[in-house]
Scaffold this active site. Structure first.
Site, PDB file in Angstrom:
ATOM      1  N   GLU A   1       0.841  -1.205   0.000  1.00  0.00           N
ATOM      2  CA  GLU A   1       0.000   0.000   0.000  1.00  0.00           C
ATOM      3  C   GLU A   1       0.871   1.248   0.000  1.00  0.00           C
ATOM      4  O   GLU A   1       0.662   2.169  -0.779  1.00  0.00           O
ATOM      5  CB  GLU A   1      -0.927  -0.006   1.214  1.00  0.00           C
ATOM      6  CG  GLU A   1      -1.826   1.230   1.271  1.00  0.00           C
ATOM      7  CD  GLU A   1      -2.797   1.212   2.434  1.00  0.00           C
ATOM      8  OE1 GLU A   1      -3.405   2.264   2.702  1.00  0.00           O
ATOM      9  OE2 GLU A   1      -2.958   0.154   3.078  1.00  0.00           O
TER      10      GLU A   1
ATOM     11  N   ARG B   1      -7.105   2.874  13.717  1.00  0.00           N
ATOM     12  CA  ARG B   1      -7.978   1.709  13.562  1.00  0.00           C
ATOM     13  C   ARG B   1      -7.872   0.777  14.769  1.00  0.00           C
ATOM     14  O   ARG B   1      -8.832   0.072  15.099  1.00  0.00           O
ATOM     15  CB  ARG B   1      -7.678   0.964  12.259  1.00  0.00           C
ATOM     16  CG  ARG B   1      -8.716  -0.102  11.930  1.00  0.00           C
ATOM     17  CD  ARG B   1      -8.528  -0.687  10.541  1.00  0.00           C
ATOM     18  NE  ARG B   1      -9.026   0.150   9.485  1.00  0.00           N
ATOM     19  CZ  ARG B   1     -10.245   0.059   8.947  1.00  0.00           C
ATOM     20  NH1 ARG B   1     -11.100  -0.839   9.409  1.00  0.00           N
ATOM     21  NH2 ARG B   1     -10.610   0.854   7.966  1.00  0.00           N
TER      22      ARG B   1
ATOM     23  N   GLU C   1     -10.275  -8.539   5.087  1.00  0.00           N
ATOM     24  CA  GLU C   1      -9.591  -8.454   6.369  1.00  0.00           C
ATOM     25  C   GLU C   1     -10.287  -9.147   7.536  1.00  0.00           C
ATOM     26  O   GLU C   1      -9.615  -9.780   8.358  1.00  0.00           O
ATOM     27  CB  GLU C   1      -9.360  -6.982   6.726  1.00  0.00           C
ATOM     28  CG  GLU C   1      -8.377  -6.284   5.812  1.00  0.00           C
ATOM     29  CD  GLU C   1      -8.282  -4.797   6.125  1.00  0.00           C
ATOM     30  OE1 GLU C   1      -7.260  -4.388   6.688  1.00  0.00           O
ATOM     31  OE2 GLU C   1      -9.236  -4.062   5.797  1.00  0.00           O
TER      32      GLU C   1
END
Length: 775
Positions: free
Chosen positions: A250, A328, A730
């Site tokens: 990413e 997160r 995920e």
């Protein structure tokens, strides 16, 4: 010119379209994968005269560069040039969230493996030979390798962040039970099959095209432009597919692409850089290790009344994506449970390790491990099975998360009750007890792992995507989106959407490479949102084209639009097949000068988050599930086998059950690996010790569960998921966390004196020591 008139009846039908996706469709890449025909960066046909590059990186973790001698390397025959920070025409900076990461080290080095120079030569062999000739003198400085060390020395990436709900300090005073403890979860190597790499080639007028193994083509484009000091339109980034990413591509695919572009910029010749496995392991960041302390308070009836935790995130030497990953962690700190009084804090600690980065789950697994550890600790101290506390605290409709979002369409209790009933948890527990009573050298352990995982980029502006759809004159279709195929089957899902909207065979549809000139300014393929965002955009584009085609057919057949549909490559009127075929309709549409191309944009509605208040509605929806994990431990050797993992998972209305099942099984194995065998090891000098597949173990055919059974929970899905088919990339990884607690339960069955520890992964060595602790 053909004009389109609004038709309210047709518009309503299109808005309410519910596609009958064929559940049996397979990942359409499987055919070329198994035949070895799928194309990756290393398969690109290179131009004549292409140079090959190798990175010269820091041989120490922290220090001041006193002197570097490149003379012997530069004199080697076949070496074209060695590039350093001095050759950068723009900014020597690749940091995204925080600009704190140079492309090449200047005066100081901050981690073992930090790039210092790029050697460009006629072959990779020559470049590697030249690398061994470079001499470097470093004044070594103190090395920080753990988050606790960093906190003690005040070494941080940014300011801490906290989420809170209720008043935990006051609530603890009213709790019947209060327990405290600490946990550690280690990093994890992505170990994608395809290592990091890029290929740059010069185009005319100073333009450069990059073929990159990246999850974020726009990030690569933007960073190259910044480093070269040119406009973004001069840089084209193209991605066919990745041989795995898991988050490791990413952000961290960017530097290698930038390096090749820099060399091409100067040499006006193509340059190829493919890291070998050892370089990749040494130079790239991993999943973040976390050192955490918790405090949990329960009422007499085992309701979790208060919960506090401080997460110390080992971010590495630069920010990379650490601040977003830390966020997160906070979002998922209470997993599947409603806790009325919560205070969670995360501190991103700066160490002398490679900058750690995104990994499947993106900080969520680290947060969930801590609360599951706290529950296991409480259950052991109180003397009840952990599942009693888990079940008593599961989320319900309209419960509030600590970040302010109200839970809607909650499936936590549904998946739990479905799993315990369908798989007969009482019988499973009895079987474990019977086995343990009759065996002295082998013990079984059983644990349950519920999951609740939010779907969206938590940075709200990233939740958008575009799709460009062409219908060609022969009726075939080309689709471009920002979705990057990396084994998850997203290309197949995009093709399914177009196939069903137009009712044509999937063979007539092609997914183009992901390219910044066709679809610009895109978010990376990450956050389990790729299919939702790009699928919604593709659906929007296809529906707009369908509306035009129906309008043309209506005029041609003199039939009202609401009585027309496309089915099996023909136009149907009043439910009857007409003589107007799909191909003929496309031809007539073109002759009427009606656009057969559509560029659609989709942005997730409803979501928002105010970071000044740490409150909002950051997720489009949540994915739920429950796993039952059973393990058998060899109490003589400390080895173990996972007998079965039984899962009830919230797919929503799955578009492709085969693809989604593959994602669940793969994520589960990766999660079990993280929790049980994949141990990242650095020495005190910051050197990676687990630097090969002989010293870093991942699950293989012999270590995955003997039996994996996955059942879908009965649910209506969610309208913000593409065709109500929920994200699946995920969430299932977190089922693997249950493996840790199943092992602990087996250890306790053999050694009742074992003191619970929460130090993952639970390797066979740790199991063996725990089996005989205090005996």
């Amino acid at each position: 010119m053909h004009k389109h008139k609004s038709n309210p009846i047709l518009d309503a039908k299109l808005d309410a379209v519910s596609l009958s996706i064929k559940q049996s469709i397979k990942n359409l890449d499987s055919f070329t994968h198994v035949r070895g025909e799928s194309l990756y960066v290393d398969d690109v046909n290179i131009r004549q005269g292409t140079f090959h590059a190798v990175v010269f990186d820091a041989p120490k973790a922290h220090g001041h560069i006193k002197h570097i001698d490149y003379s012997k390397a530069e004199a080697l025959e076949g070496v074209e040039r060695i590039f350093t920070y001095k050759d950068i025409p723009g900014k020597n900076q690749i940091g995204g969230i925080i600009p704190d990461e140079p492309l090449f080290a200047e005066d100081d080095i901050h981690f073992w493996g930090m790039p210092i120079a790029l050697i460009v030569a006629e072959s990779e062999f020559i470049a590697r030979k030249a690398r061994a000739l470079i001499e470097i003198d470093i004044e070594e400085l103190p090395v920080i390798t753990t988050a606790k060390q960093a906190k003690a020395k005040g070494s941080f990436i940014n300011a801490p962040r906290s989420f809170s709900l209720g008043d935990s300090e006051k609530a603890f005073k009213d709790c019947e039970y209060v327990f405290e403890g600490e946990t550690f979860s280690n990093g994890q190597e992505h170990l994608y099959i395809e290592a990091q790499g890029a290929y740059a080639e010069p185009l005319e007028n100073g333009n450069i095209k990059i073929t990159s193994s990246t999850q974020g083509p726009t990030a690569v484009q933007k960073t190259i432009a910044q480093v070269l000091g040119v406009a973004m339109h001069k840089i084209e980034v193209d991605v066919t597919r990745l041989g795995g990413g898991f988050g490791g591509k990413e952000d961290q695919a960017t530097p290698w692409a930038v390096m090749t572009a820099l060399a091409t910029f100067h040499l006006n010749q193509s340059v190829k850089l493919i890291l070998n496995r050892h370089d990749d392991l040494r130079m790239t960041g991993k999943r973040h290790p976390y050192e955490s302390t918790y405090k949990i308070g329960l009422s007499k009836d085992l309701k979790i009344m208060a919960y506090e935790v401080e997460f110390l995130q080992n971010s590495g030497a630069a920010a990379d994506l650490s601040p977003a990953i830390a966020e997160r962690t906070l979002f998922h700190a209470t997993n599947s449970y409603f806790v009325p009084h919560v205070k969670t804090t995360v501190i991103s600690c700066k160490t002398n390790l490679p900058p750690n980065t995104a990994f499947r789950g993106f900080g969520g697994p680290q947060g969930m491990f801590v609360i599951e550890s706290a529950i296991a600790k409480a259950a052991c101290e109180i003397g009840v099975p952990a599942r009693v506390i888990q079940e008593a605290n599961l989320l319900d409709e309209n419960d509030t998360f600590s970040y302010g979002q109200v839970a809607k369409k909650v499936e936590a209790k549904n998946t739990w009750s479905s799993a315990t009933e369908l798989f007969n948890i009482t019988l499973l527990e009895q079987e474990v007890e019977t086995f343990n009573a009759n065996n002295s050298n082998f013990k079984k352990g059983l644990a349950l792992m519920p999951i609740t995982f939010g779907i969206s980029f938590t940075n709200t502006p990233m939740n958008h995507a575009r799709a460009l759809v062409h219908i060609y004159l022969d009726g075939s279709i080309g689709i471009s989106t920002a979705a990057v195929e990396m084994g998850q089957g997203v290309n197949t899902k995009m093709m399914q959407i177009a196939s069903e909207v137009f009712s044509i065979p999937i063979e007539k549809i092609k997914i183009e490479t992901t390219n910044t000139t066709r679809v610009a300014n895109t978010s990376p393929s990450a956050a389990s949102s790729t299919a939702d965002l790009n699928g919604k955009a593709t659906l929007k584009a296809c529906k707009a084209l369908l509306k035009r085609l129906i309008s043309v057919a209506s005029e041609d057949l003199n039939i009202s639009e609401e009585h027309i549909q496309l089915k099996d490559e023909y136009v149907y009127t009043h439910g009857e097949k007409s003589n107007l075929s799909w191909t003929e309709l496309i031809s007539k549409t073109m002759l009427k000068r009606v656009a057969l191309t559509e560029n659609a944009h989709y942005a997730t509605p409803e979501i928002h988050f105010d970071k000044t208040k740490e409150k909002g509605h950051p997720f489009a929806y949540h994915v739920y599930g429950t796993a039952i994990i059973i393990v058998t431990v060899d109490c003589t050797r400390g080895t173990y086998e996972f007998d079965a993992v039984k899962i009830v998972h919230d797919y929503g209305k799955s578009m492709s059950e085969g693809i989604d099942l593959g994602q669940v099984e793969g994520a589960l194995a990766q999660g079990i690996g993280w929790m049980t065998m994949e141990e990242i090891a650095y020495n005190d000098e910051g050197r990676l010790l687990s630097n090969a597949l002989s010293t870093y173990k991942i699950p293989d055919l012999f270590s995955v569960p003997k039996e994996v059974e996955v059942l879908p929970v009965k649910t209506d899905g969610h309208e913000l998921a593409i065709l109500k088919s929920k994200a699946v990339g995920e969430p299932p990884l977190m089922y693997g966390i249950g493996a840790y607690f199943a092992l602990q339960n087996a250890i306790r069955a053999f050694n009742p004196k074992y003191d619970l520890k929460f130090h993952a992964p639970m390797t066979p060595e740790k199991v063996l020591m725990s089996l005989y602790e205090n005996k």
